[in-house]
Design a protein around this motif. Sequence first.
Motif, PDB file in Angstrom:
ATOM      1  N   HIS A  44      34.832  17.962 -21.544  1.00  0.00           N
ATOM      2  CA  HIS A  44      35.336  16.590 -21.705  1.00  0.00           C
ATOM      3  C   HIS A  44      34.129  15.769 -22.180  1.00  0.00           C
ATOM      4  CE1 HIS A  44      38.627  17.652 -18.753  1.00  0.00           C
ATOM      5  NE2 HIS A  44      37.678  18.477 -18.360  1.00  0.00           N
ATOM      6  N   ARG A  45      34.152  15.335 -23.446  1.00  0.00           N
ATOM      7  CA  ARG A  45      33.028  14.567 -23.998  1.00  0.00           C
ATOM      8  C   ARG A  45      33.461  13.129 -24.268  1.00  0.00           C
ATOM      9  NH1 ARG A  45      32.588  19.443 -26.969  1.00  0.00           N
ATOM     10  NH2 ARG A  45      33.430  18.441 -28.812  1.00  0.00           N
ATOM     11  N   PHE A  46      32.548  12.215 -23.994  1.00  0.00           N
ATOM     12  CA  PHE A  46      32.805  10.780 -24.143  1.00  0.00           C
ATOM     13  C   PHE A  46      31.703  10.180 -25.006  1.00  0.00           C
ATOM     14  CE2 PHE A  46      34.427  12.446 -20.257  1.00  0.00           C
ATOM     15  CZ  PHE A  46      35.691  11.914 -20.145  1.00  0.00           C
ATOM     16  N   GLU A  47      32.124   9.433 -26.005  1.00  0.00           N
ATOM     17  CA  GLU A  47      31.174   8.813 -26.937  1.00  0.00           C
ATOM     18  C   GLU A  47      31.534   7.341 -27.068  1.00  0.00           C
ATOM     19  OE1 GLU A  47      30.189   9.113 -31.713  1.00  0.00           O
ATOM     20  OE2 GLU A  47      31.580  10.514 -30.793  1.00  0.00           O
ATOM     21  N   GLN A  48      30.555   6.484 -26.856  1.00  0.00           N
ATOM     22  CA  GLN A  48      30.795   5.048 -27.007  1.00  0.00           C
ATOM     23  C   GLN A  48      30.801   4.715 -28.489  1.00  0.00           C
ATOM     24  OE1 GLN A  48      28.660   2.646 -24.313  1.00  0.00           O
ATOM     25  NE2 GLN A  48      29.169   0.739 -25.338  1.00  0.00           N
ATOM     26  N   ILE A  49      31.906   4.152 -28.948  1.00  0.00           N
ATOM     27  CA  ILE A  49      32.043   3.796 -30.363  1.00  0.00           C
ATOM     28  C   ILE A  49      31.469   2.410 -30.601  1.00  0.00           C
ATOM     29  CG2 ILE A  49      33.689   3.335 -32.217  1.00  0.00           C
ATOM     30  CD1 ILE A  49      35.525   5.407 -30.844  1.00  0.00           C
ATOM     31  N   ASP A  50      31.835   1.465 -29.744  1.00  0.00           N
ATOM     32  CA  ASP A  50      31.304   0.104 -29.773  1.00  0.00           C
ATOM     33  C   ASP A  50      31.415  -0.441 -28.359  1.00  0.00           C
ATOM     34  OD1 ASP A  50      33.975  -0.881 -29.420  1.00  0.00           O
ATOM     35  OD2 ASP A  50      34.276  -0.903 -31.583  1.00  0.00           O
ATOM     36  N   GLU A  51      31.192  -1.719 -28.169  1.00  0.00           N
ATOM     37  CA  GLU A  51      31.184  -2.275 -26.806  1.00  0.00           C
ATOM     38  C   GLU A  51      32.548  -2.209 -26.120  1.00  0.00           C
ATOM     39  OE1 GLU A  51      32.089  -5.397 -29.736  1.00  0.00           O
ATOM     40  OE2 GLU A  51      30.315  -4.115 -29.542  1.00  0.00           O
ATOM     41  N   ARG A  52      33.610  -1.996 -26.876  1.00  0.00           N
ATOM     42  CA  ARG A  52      34.961  -1.976 -26.291  1.00  0.00           C
ATOM     43  C   ARG A  52      35.651  -0.620 -26.350  1.00  0.00           C
ATOM     44  NH1 ARG A  52      38.679  -4.957 -29.210  1.00  0.00           N
ATOM     45  NH2 ARG A  52      40.037  -4.815 -27.421  1.00  0.00           N
ATOM     46  N   SER A  53      35.111   0.326 -27.116  1.00  0.00           N
ATOM     47  CA  SER A  53      35.868   1.548 -27.394  1.00  0.00           C
ATOM     48  C   SER A  53      35.075   2.818 -27.092  1.00  0.00           C
ATOM     49  CB  SER A  53      36.282   1.589 -28.865  1.00  0.00           C
ATOM     50  OG  SER A  53      37.038   0.450 -29.193  1.00  0.00           O
ATOM     51  N   THR A  54      35.815   3.835 -26.659  1.00  0.00           N
ATOM     52  CA  THR A  54      35.258   5.142 -26.318  1.00  0.00           C
ATOM     53  C   THR A  54      36.069   6.225 -27.024  1.00  0.00           C
ATOM     54  OG1 THR A  54      34.617   4.328 -24.129  1.00  0.00           O
ATOM     55  CG2 THR A  54      34.775   6.715 -24.388  1.00  0.00           C
ATOM     56  N   ARG A  55      35.370   7.232 -27.533  1.00  0.00           N
ATOM     57  CA  ARG A  55      36.072   8.395 -28.085  1.00  0.00           C
ATOM     58  C   ARG A  55      36.012   9.503 -27.040  1.00  0.00           C
ATOM     59  NH1 ARG A  55      33.668   9.077 -32.623  1.00  0.00           N
ATOM     60  NH2 ARG A  55      35.241   7.926 -33.770  1.00  0.00           N
ATOM     61  N   LEU A  56      37.177   9.998 -26.662  1.00  0.00           N
ATOM     62  CA  LEU A  56      37.296  11.140 -25.761  1.00  0.00           C
ATOM     63  C   LEU A  56      37.608  12.366 -26.607  1.00  0.00           C
ATOM     64  CD1 LEU A  56      37.851  12.812 -23.179  1.00  0.00           C
ATOM     65  CD2 LEU A  56      40.129  11.781 -23.139  1.00  0.00           C
ATOM     66  N   THR A  57      36.808  13.411 -26.432  1.00  0.00           N
ATOM     67  CA  THR A  57      37.064  14.680 -27.108  1.00  0.00           C
ATOM     68  C   THR A  57      37.164  15.770 -26.053  1.00  0.00           C
ATOM     69  OG1 THR A  57      35.855  13.967 -29.081  1.00  0.00           O
ATOM     70  CG2 THR A  57      36.218  16.338 -28.811  1.00  0.00           C
ATOM     71  N   ASP A  58      38.291  16.465 -26.055  1.00  0.00           N
ATOM     72  CA  ASP A  58      38.486  17.624 -25.192  1.00  0.00           C
ATOM     73  C   ASP A  58      38.316  18.865 -26.052  1.00  0.00           C
ATOM     74  OD1 ASP A  58      39.405  16.777 -22.492  1.00  0.00           O
ATOM     75  OD2 ASP A  58      40.957  15.757 -23.647  1.00  0.00           O
ATOM     76  N   GLU A  59      37.479  19.792 -25.575  1.00  0.00           N
ATOM     77  CA  GLU A  59      37.375  21.102 -26.208  1.00  0.00           C
ATOM     78  C   GLU A  59      37.748  22.137 -25.161  1.00  0.00           C
ATOM     79  OE1 GLU A  59      33.806  23.662 -27.894  1.00  0.00           O
ATOM     80  OE2 GLU A  59      34.347  21.981 -29.218  1.00  0.00           O
ATOM     81  N   PHE A  60      38.836  22.822 -25.403  1.00  0.00           N
ATOM     82  CA  PHE A  60      39.451  23.721 -24.433  1.00  0.00           C
ATOM     83  C   PHE A  60      39.466  25.125 -25.019  1.00  0.00           C
ATOM     84  CE2 PHE A  60      43.177  25.622 -22.385  1.00  0.00           C
ATOM     85  CZ  PHE A  60      43.047  25.204 -21.065  1.00  0.00           C
ATOM     86  N   THR A  61      38.705  26.035 -24.413  1.00  0.00           N
ATOM     87  CA  THR A  61      38.610  27.417 -24.875  1.00  0.00           C
ATOM     88  C   THR A  61      39.161  28.321 -23.778  1.00  0.00           C
ATOM     89  OG1 THR A  61      36.639  26.847 -26.142  1.00  0.00           O
ATOM     90  CG2 THR A  61      37.021  29.190 -25.727  1.00  0.00           C
ATOM     91  N   PHE A  62      40.009  29.260 -24.160  1.00  0.00           N
ATOM     92  CA  PHE A  62      40.633  30.107 -23.142  1.00  0.00           C
ATOM     93  C   PHE A  62      40.919  31.491 -23.693  1.00  0.00           C
ATOM     94  CE2 PHE A  62      44.120  28.406 -25.526  1.00  0.00           C
ATOM     95  CZ  PHE A  62      45.112  29.371 -25.496  1.00  0.00           C
ATOM     96  N   ARG A  63      41.185  32.393 -22.761  1.00  0.00           N
ATOM     97  CA  ARG A  63      41.636  33.733 -23.106  1.00  0.00           C
ATOM     98  C   ARG A  63      42.725  34.106 -22.113  1.00  0.00           C
ATOM     99  NH1 ARG A  63      41.885  36.079 -27.347  1.00  0.00           N
ATOM    100  NH2 ARG A  63      39.716  36.369 -27.792  1.00  0.00           N
ATOM    101  N   ALA A  64      43.860  34.539 -22.628  1.00  0.00           N
ATOM    102  CA  ALA A  64      44.957  35.004 -21.774  1.00  0.00           C
ATOM    103  C   ALA A  64      44.613  36.384 -21.222  1.00  0.00           C
ATOM    104  CB  ALA A  64      46.253  35.054 -22.572  1.00  0.00           C
ATOM    105  N   PRO A  65      45.222  36.736 -20.097  1.00  0.00           N
ATOM    106  CA  PRO A  65      45.032  38.099 -19.569  1.00  0.00           C
ATOM    107  C   PRO A  65      45.852  39.106 -20.387  1.00  0.00           C
ATOM    108  CG  PRO A  65      46.626  36.931 -18.245  1.00  0.00           C
ATOM    109  CD  PRO A  65      46.114  35.939 -19.277  1.00  0.00           C
TER     110      PRO A  65
END
Length: 161
Positions: free
Chosen positions: A97-118
């Motif tokens: 879960h990554r959070f980046e401040q874009i400006d004083e009012r806004s945030t970019r949330l980036t989810d990177e989800f890596t998985f392997r099924a059984p």
Amino acid sequence: MPMPTITLSTTIIAPIPRCFDLARSIDFHAHSMSRSGERAVGGRTSGLIGEGEEVTWEARHFGLSQRLISRVTLCRPPRLFVDEQVRGPFRSLHHEHRFEQIDERSTRLTDEFTFRAPLGPLGRFAEACFLTRYMRGLLRDHQQNLKRALETDEWRRFIPG
């Protein structure tokens, strides 16, 4: 064969510390995922989860009751936290879960989800046919629920103080 990786980003009109905290809220996660009956039943079951803490989730997916134990393996407020499956239905699961401040009012949330099924080749077939699409939908819904809560006063129900 590489593991499936889902990367989704959204821009939220809210300060980065608030976005970071709501994303770590056990109570908000359960609220956001109520469609699948997801609830915390062990480990940290409410409040804000932190590095080294575990939570046991119980939910219903594909008509089956499932349990997943997740541990926060890295927490760098307010920019990053990582959770990984300790035990559960996946062969492996890693969620950044990554959070980046874009400006004083806004945030970019980036989810990177890596998985392997059984189940080896059968699991890879499931990943390709439906599981990746299903997981992408869950992540997209959760991001939209975070955005809605953070851009209204709903977040106040879940973040202390």
